[in-house]
Design a protein around this motif. Structure first.
Motif: not given
Length: 213
Positions: A165-167, A170-171, A208-211
């Motif tokens: 869900d959080t991925t 951010v995606k 972390t997810l963004y990068k």
């Protein structure tokens, strides 16, 4: 050590689940003082050997590419390599008869995980590995996380749901052209407030997810 409450026998074998110091920092002690044999994935030895201040005693002496099996104390213990997840050196340990899984740092119970992007970890790989592991488990499997309390398959599934869900959140932000700073400002909502902790705050998890996407 807690192991002393279970057995007074010498500790013959050590398995490093990855190369980070909190999981390998006592290698030299066990090798030199206890005569233990250290097992790990090839990349654990490579990454430890690349440290300028490493000592020979801390290096695993038995390494593998895909995994290995121990037949020990009436159990079959499978050590399996899981690529590009928390790091590029991750192994999990599955005790077949005992029905116990130790996934190393592929499980931070109730917390945002640390994905070491500089150490070969990937967001997609982490999610894929956790998905694969959950598919192996029984409902009553006991899980010893890399960090956190003893857990269940349901706990691990809850962590996977958070990851997915959080991925996706951010995606979506990144696809809309939202900057990292603005994504951090927007946040993940109250639903995930309790997952933040002192090492992986919400800001660091979003970063972390963004990068990593």
């Amino acid at each position: 050590m807690a192991i002393g409450d279970i057995s007074k026998q010498p500790i013959k074998y050590i398995v490093n689940t990855h190369y980070h110091g909190d999981h390998t920092g006592s290698n030299a002690y066990f090798a030199e003082a206890k005569g233990s044999t250290i097992f790990a994935h090839d990349n654990v030895r490579k990454r430890l050997a690349d440290k300028e201040d490493h000592t020979h005693a801390e290096l695993p002496v038995v390494t593998y590419q895909q995994g290995m099996t121990f037949h020990f104390n009436g159990d079959t213990i499978n050590v399996m390599y899981m690529p590009a997840g928390h790091t590029d050196s991750d192994s999990v340990v599955w005790f077949e008869e005992a029905n116990v899984l130790h996934p190393g740092d592929l499980f931070f119970e109730g917390r945002f995980p640390y994905i070491d992007l500089d150490g070969g970890g990937t967001v997609t790989g982490y999610i894929n590995n956790v998905t694969k592991l959950i598919g192996m488990l029984k409902d009553d499997t006991k899980i010893i996380p890399g960090h956190g309390k003893l857990a269940t398959k349901a706990d691990y599934q809850k962590a996977l749901d958070m990851l997915v869900d959080t991925t996706a959140m951010v995606k979506s932000m990144k696809a809309e052209g939202i900057s990292l700073d603005d994504a951090v400002e927007q946040g993940l909502g109250e639903k995930y407030t309790a997952w933040a902790w002192n090492f992986i705050t919400e800001e660091k998890w979003i970063s972390t997810l963004y990068k990593g996407l």
